[in-house]
Motif scaffolding. Sequence first.
Motif, mmCIF file in Angstrom:
data_model
loop_
_atom_site.group_PDB
_atom_site.id
_atom_site.type_symbol
_atom_site.label_atom_id
_atom_site.label_comp_id
_atom_site.label_asym_id
_atom_site.label_seq_id
_atom_site.Cartn_x
_atom_site.Cartn_y
_atom_site.Cartn_z
ATOM 1 N N ARG A 10 10.405 -5.688 -4.171
ATOM 2 C CA ARG A 10 10.907 -4.433 -3.251
ATOM 3 C C ARG A 10 9.930 -3.195 -3.028
ATOM 4 N N VAL A 11 9.096 -3.187 -4.091
ATOM 5 C CA VAL A 11 8.247 -1.995 -4.215
ATOM 6 C C VAL A 11 6.767 -2.511 -4.343
ATOM 7 N N PHE A 12 6.594 -3.817 -4.990
ATOM 8 C CA PHE A 12 5.300 -4.183 -5.089
ATOM 9 C C PHE A 12 5.129 -5.424 -4.216
ATOM 10 N N GLU A 13 4.236 -5.450 -3.333
ATOM 11 C CA GLU A 13 3.972 -6.772 -2.656
ATOM 12 C C GLU A 13 3.224 -7.757 -3.215
ATOM 13 N N MET B 139 0.970 -2.704 -2.816
ATOM 14 C CA MET B 139 2.412 -2.195 -2.815
ATOM 15 C C MET B 139 2.727 -2.473 -1.291
ATOM 16 N N GLN B 140 4.168 -2.425 -1.425
ATOM 17 C CA GLN B 140 4.780 -2.709 0.123
ATOM 18 C C GLN B 140 4.945 -1.574 1.132
ATOM 19 N N ASN B 141 5.022 -0.424 0.542
ATOM 20 C CA ASN B 141 5.057 0.848 1.323
ATOM 21 C C ASN B 141 3.638 1.187 1.541
ATOM 22 N N PRO B 142 2.905 1.315 2.799
ATOM 23 C CA PRO B 142 1.736 1.741 3.035
ATOM 24 C C PRO B 142 1.337 3.101 2.491
ATOM 25 N N GLU C 224 6.951 6.979 -7.391
ATOM 26 C CA GLU C 224 8.060 7.778 -7.065
ATOM 27 C C GLU C 224 8.051 8.576 -5.940
ATOM 28 N N ARG C 225 7.017 9.261 -5.726
ATOM 29 C CA ARG C 225 6.981 10.292 -4.672
ATOM 30 C C ARG C 225 6.901 9.452 -3.199
ATOM 31 N N ARG C 226 6.237 8.367 -3.276
ATOM 32 C CA ARG C 226 5.799 7.756 -2.182
ATOM 33 C C ARG C 226 6.748 6.488 -1.688
ATOM 34 N N ARG C 227 7.314 5.932 -2.623
ATOM 35 C CA ARG C 227 8.135 4.538 -2.441
ATOM 36 C C ARG C 227 9.002 4.497 -1.218
ATOM 37 N N ASN C 228 9.774 5.564 -0.848
ATOM 38 C CA ASN C 228 10.684 5.680 -0.015
ATOM 39 C C ASN C 228 10.162 6.393 1.334
ATOM 40 N N ASP D 252 0.855 2.401 10.286
ATOM 41 C CA ASP D 252 0.706 2.495 9.061
ATOM 42 C C ASP D 252 0.370 1.288 8.109
ATOM 43 N N LYS D 253 1.129 0.187 8.339
ATOM 44 C CA LYS D 253 0.693 -0.983 7.675
ATOM 45 C C LYS D 253 -0.589 -1.774 8.394
#
Length: 296
Positions: free
Chosen positions: A73-76, A123-126, A239-243, A250-251
């Motif tokens: 969910r967080v880590f690709e 990470m999943q979220n760029p 924690e600051r960026r994952r959401n 961005d991807k």
Amino acid sequence: MDMMTEEKRRAATWFRTLRDEICAAFEQLEETQETGPFAGNPAGKFELRETKRTADDGSDAGGGLMSVMRGGRVFEKVGVNISEVYGELGERAQTAMAARKGFPEMKSDPRFWASGISLVAHMQNPHTPAVHMNTRMFWTPHGWWFGGGSDLNPCIEYDEDTASFHAAQKEHCDRHDSAYYPRFKEWADEYFYIPHRKRARGVGGIFLDDHNTGDWEADFAFIQDVGRAFLAAFLPVTERRRNTPWAETDKDAQLVHRGLYAEYNLVYDRGTKFGLETGHDPEAVLMSLPPLAKWV
């Protein structure tokens, strides 16, 4: 391998303990990620595989534990590997080691022992930066030393994240010597530079190698704090960026930046070169490569 036996055992045990702490913290991030496009994925868990290294004569030469999480969910993709290897250095490695450490005696007794932890997270979220960390102890009959560090590799940079990551590194360095952080920050800026791109691969961190003050206990305590600094530096940024909401542009920027990261690791990284030249498991050595990347 009977010299510094207790020190080697303590170092290898510490790297295993640090691995366990980091893996537990990362799996906790996965469990608590309940929003975003990847929240429907099963919470990521590390898959474990033992690695083996065999000497040219077929004898046992150590190995390690490869821990990889994919498609969370967080880590690709994230790998946290530990190793403990030993044997004799080949001629190229002997020459390189003698030049770096000034040990002309390497050819007369090329035995070595090395243990460490190596981590790379994509990470999943760029908006959440990739990160690298490793610490290690290296021994030969002619001397021992510690090395390692960690650096942040965002594709989308935030000054706040860079500042907090470096502040945690500085805090842990200052516990030992106020000169360490500026020295090792500068070293990281030089080491993680990509000459053919004329740019750094990220926003830096700390890097040290061949570290031996003559006081093994003090140096071991310091390298432990280099390891402890990692979660203190990286978890708040995550924690600051994952959401943070992201777009396909961005991807795309993340995939291009991963190409830059792959170039560095394959062309310049000392650990990659050493691992492949000394016959370690190539899957473990190349764990740092991203699952997807792009070149333009």
